[in-house]
Every structure is written in C-alpha cells, then in structure tokens.
Design a protein around this motif. Structure first.
Motif: not given
Length: 395
Positions: A238-241, A257-262, A363-375
C-alpha cells in the motif's frame, strides 16, 4: 500385453492428476489476479464511489470472506466431497465475475457480488487441502508438491496484474471480468474431469478432528504471526508507491519494478524452501523468514537509492516466499485431520493482514508520514518473531 497396458495406465493417472492440480492452481490464481489489482480502480471509475466506500468494500469483502471460507472449511473436513465443493465454488466465482461485468450498483456488488466472490476465492484453499490429502494417500512428497502448487499461484500473480490492467484499460472492465469468469469455468471443467474424488469417511467421534491441546496453542501463535507478517507485507504494498513518489521523488514505475522483482524471486524461494523443509524443519524455515523480514524492513528505513531498493527485494522474497510456501503446510501439520480448516486458516491470515494493514497504513500516513508507516510494519514483523519463537516443531 493387457497387464502391461493396465500398469501403464495406472502410472499415467497419478501424473495426469498432478498436472491437473498444477493447471488448476494457475487458473485459480489468474482468476484472482485479474480481479483484485483493478478493484479499487473499477469502484472509483465505473461504480463512481468515494475513497471511503472503496475502503468499506475491501473491509467488507475481507470480513465476509473469512466467515464463508471458515464455514466451508469446517464443513468439508467433517463431511462431503471436497472435489464437489471446489467445483461449486468455481461456478459461484464465475457468477460473481458476471455480476461485476454487467452491474454497476454499489450495494448489489457489496451484498451479492462479494458473497459470490467469497465462495470463488475459497476454491483455492480447498484445492490445496485436496492436494495435501491426495499426496498423503498416494505417497507423494507433500511438502514439495504443495510448494510447486504455491509457486504456480505466484506465477499467476506475476502474469495476472499486468494482464488485468491491459484488459481493463484496453477493452473495458466488462471484458476483463468476463475473462476472469472464463478462468473460473475452465477451472471447474478441470476439477470435474481430472481431480480425484475423496469423500469423507463417517466420523464416529468429534474428538477425531480435535488437534492436541498443545497444537491448539501453537496454531493460535502461528495464526497471529502469519497475520502480522501478511499485514507488514500489505502495508508495504500500500505504502511503497506513495512513499517513492511523494517523499523520495522517484519514478512511480520503480514500484512496479520492485514488486515484480520480489514476485519473480519468490517462485524459486518457494521451491527451494520446499526442498529443504524435510531436512531443516518448517519451524527453522519460518524463523529464517521472519529474520529476513526484520532485515528487509530495517533496511527500508535507511535506504533511498534505486539500486539498493531493488537489491533488498531478495530479503523481501525470502520473507514472503517462505511464508507463502511453508506457512500453509505448518498449519496442516499442527491440525492433523483438518486439511481444509488448516489451509483456510492460513488463507484467512492474509485477509486479517489486509484489514490490519489498511487501517494502520492510513492512520500513520495521515498523522505522520509515508516513511513512518515502515516503522509500523517493522513493529509487526518483530511481534511475529516473538510468536514464531514460541511455536514447537510439529511431529
């Protein structure tokens, strides 16, 4: 001469059945891969609903799918012929595709379409359950056979999403859903013609289907672990793109490319894991998978370059490839005599993962960032490590 001919036929029949399982696994995977990737686009552009209603549709689909599949799994383990159930699910899945092809009423699709689709999606885990029973009965190596079947589904998901978008954008959603219906019908014909019929024997006591108490605790731990692992993977999908485009300012094509490689690396991972499962044990492989998951999500927090992001997909493939190939077999070992319920429980862990991922990522993306979602994804994988380490090796 007659004896040798009869013997040759007996030798060919198991090979024909095994080939049929492989084709059915691929076709059922294609049927799902044609529908799921384009569903949000279909609801937005064709049904014309809000993002909230799109989210509600996915959540409702996951919840209803859990109830339908668990009910059918419990029924199929106790009585009935699993082959007939798979055929029935394929036909209902085809009807669901026809409904999506020609109907644009949101509530009809949500109430009737999702119900039919839930039956259709149950054909896949039931097919895996029948494959396990067939392998046990014929003396085949069940782990390797199931791994090859799972690899067929992964191959379908390498081919299916690009094909789905090509059909939907080039010929329209009606054509695409009709193609998915055709895949279900072909699946049904293959099931009817080639899969073995293995009716359940009459069970004298309900205790026959009860797993040992220690296994019930381990099964719960495994379900929680798999749900968290799938949730982390779903958060990534969900978050990576969005993370690549909005925060790293990289091309949106890189996500594909990332998803196809995986996806490509997952196929040999499943086959290799199936080969070593008997030698190393399923618990060892699942522990190795979650460690690879921890490495992958920690790396995501410190990696911004294109080359490194692509190289890290090896750890992602080891994480998901082993989970997808060995996780289902681990459930079956922990639930002896309940192949249908075990396989469906594993499948439902993916649905629970999607439900968790959708709410947490939003929720995390809304109140923090897309980067924080990976935490959040990393925290889920760490929790799954704790659960996996508390599970004993099934005997």
């Amino acid at each position: 001469m007659t004896v040798s001919t009869t013997s040759a036929r007996r030798l060919r029949l198991p090979e024909m059945t095994s080939s049929a399982f492989l084709i059915i696994a691929f076709l059922s995977g294609i049927a799902g891969a044609l529908q799921t990737p384009t569903l949000s686009l279909f609801l937005t552009t064709e049904v014309k609903v809000s993002p909230f209603m799109v989210g509600l549709f996915f959540t409702g689909s996951a919840v209803l799918g859990i109830f339908v599949s668990q009910f059918l799994a419990s029924w199929s383990d106790k009585k009935g012929d699993r082959k007939s159930l798979i055929l029935f699910c394929c036909l209902l899945g085809a009807l669901g595709c026809v409904l999506f092809a020609f109907n644009r009423n949101y509530f009809i699709l949500l109430l009737i379409g999702v119900l039919l689709s839930s039956f259709g999606s149950t054909a896949n885990p039931q097919m895996f359950a029948l494959a396990r029973e067939h392998a046990d009965k014929t003396g085949r190596e069940a782990v390797m056979f199931s791994s090859i079947l799972r690899a067929q589904v992964s191959l379908a998901w390498v081919v299916g999403p690009p094909l789905a978008f090509a059909l939907a954008l080039g010929f329209g959603f009606t054509f695409m859903y009709c193609a998915a219906a055709l895949a279900f019908l072909l699946c049904g014909l293959m099931v009817r013609a080639f899969l073995p019929s293995m009716p359940k024997a009459r069970i004298k006591s309900a205790a026959t289907l009860q797993a040992p108490r220690s296994h019930r605790r381990d099964t719960l731990m495994l379900f929680i672990a798999c749900s968290l692992m799938w949730a982390a993977n779903s958060i990534y999908l969900i978050d990576m793109p969005l993370y690549l485009v909005t925060e790293l300012h990289l091309s949106s094509k890189l996500a594909g490319i990332l998803m196809g490689t995986a996806a490509c690396l997952e196929i040999p991972t499943m086959l290799i894991a199936g080969y070593f499962a008997k030698r190393l044990g399923k618990r060892f492989l699942m522990r190795f998978a979650v460690i690879c998951g921890v490495i992958f999500y920690i790396s995501l927090l410190f990696t911004t370059g294109t080359v490194m992001l692509i190289a890290m997909q090896l750890f992602n493939a080891l994480f998901i490839g082993i989970l997808a190939g060995i996780g289902m077999l681990y459930f079956q070992d922990l639930m002896p005599g309940q192949a249908g319920a075990a396989t469906t429980l594993f499948t439902n862990s993916t649905r629970v993962g999607w439900i968790l991922a959708g709410s947490v990522a939003g929720l995390v993306a809304q109140f923090a960032s897309y980067y924080a979602v990976f935490y959040a994804a990393l925290a889920m994988v760490v929790l799954s490590v704790i659960c996996i380490w508390r599970i004993y090796e099934p005997k």
